[in-house]
Design an enzyme around this catalytic site. Structure first.
Site, PDB file in Angstrom:
ATOM      1  N   ASP A 104       0.802  -1.114  -0.076  1.00  0.00           N
ATOM      2  CA  ASP A 104      -0.059  -0.025  -0.035  1.00  0.00           C
ATOM      3  C   ASP A 104       0.860   1.332  -0.106  1.00  0.00           C
ATOM      4  OD1 ASP A 104       0.936  -0.526   2.636  1.00  0.00           O
ATOM      5  OD2 ASP A 104      -0.951  -0.337   3.420  1.00  0.00           O
ATOM      6  N   ASP A 107       7.197   3.958   3.606  1.00  0.00           N
ATOM      7  CA  ASP A 107       7.292   4.801   4.383  1.00  0.00           C
ATOM      8  C   ASP A 107       9.065   4.848   4.568  1.00  0.00           C
ATOM      9  OD1 ASP A 107       7.539   6.789   6.578  1.00  0.00           O
ATOM     10  OD2 ASP A 107       5.908   6.077   7.623  1.00  0.00           O
TER      11      ASP A 107
END
Ligand code: 5GP
Length: 180
Positions: A104, A107
């Site tokens: 998804d 980071d």
């Protein structure tokens, strides 16, 4: 979905629209269909957050492929815990296969970095990464992201599969946190 969304104690503003995400997802699928034609790739979907992105993407992938699921986690609330846990493992033989990991959001990249290491030990022919979102300012890993929809600032987002403490996954739009 409304322009603002309150989830528990946090407020969020609408940030990326469903229709714009769909346009990017279609572009990625087209590239995958061309790049990986004839390779029968194995897509490994990283749960939970990637479930909507993977579903949208894979409906548009028209080449022969297989799909598997794995669950990893390094987040609690709005902060990375830094501890990567593989909760549901992979029980397929991937030796010699073309693998596309579907994530998804990347980071720091820590979660995926560890997982990619685990995969490499299993001797796949190649491992590619498809991600919906990347936070380049937080990214501290070295692996390439082969298929990416959007680079975003280093701020917490929800929607399109991404949650805040379990809430917010059920939106086609992506929302960004309002810092107070
Ligand atoms: P990393 O290991 O790359 O620092 O973190 C990756 C994982 O942290 C993602 O798969 C996702 O589950 C979670 N994560 C990172 N940034 C965000 C964010 O802005 N919102 C949400 N909901 N989860 C995030």
């Amino acid at each position: 979905m409304p322009d603002t969304w309150k989830l528990k104690d946090k407020n969020f503003n609408k940030y990326l629209l469903d229709k714009d995400i769909q346009t990017k997802v279609s572009e990625l699928a087209t590239r995958i269909n061309i790049d990986l034609d004839g390779q029968t790739p194995l897509f490994i979907v990283v749960l939970n957050g990637a479930f909507i992105f993977a579903s949208d993407l894979l409906k548009k992938v028209t080449i022969d492929c297989e799909i598997a699921f794995v669950k990893l986690s390094s987040y609690q609330g709005t902060q990375s815990s830094g501890v990567v846990q593989q909760i549901i493992g992979l029980d397929l033989d991937i030796k010699g296969r073309t693998i596309v990991v579907i994530e998804d959001i990347v980071d720091t990249g820590l979660t995926l970095d560890r997982f990619l290491e685990t995969l490499r030990v299993m001797e796949p022919a190649k491992v590619l990464v498809a991600a919906c979102l990347l936070k380049p300012d937080a990214f501290s890993s070295k692996f390439p992201i082969d298929y990416l929809c959007f680079s975003i600032p280093n701020e917490f987002v929800v929607g399109y599969g991404l949650d805040y403490d379990g809430l917010g996954r059920n939106s086609g739009d992506i929302y960004k946190i309002v810092e107070e």
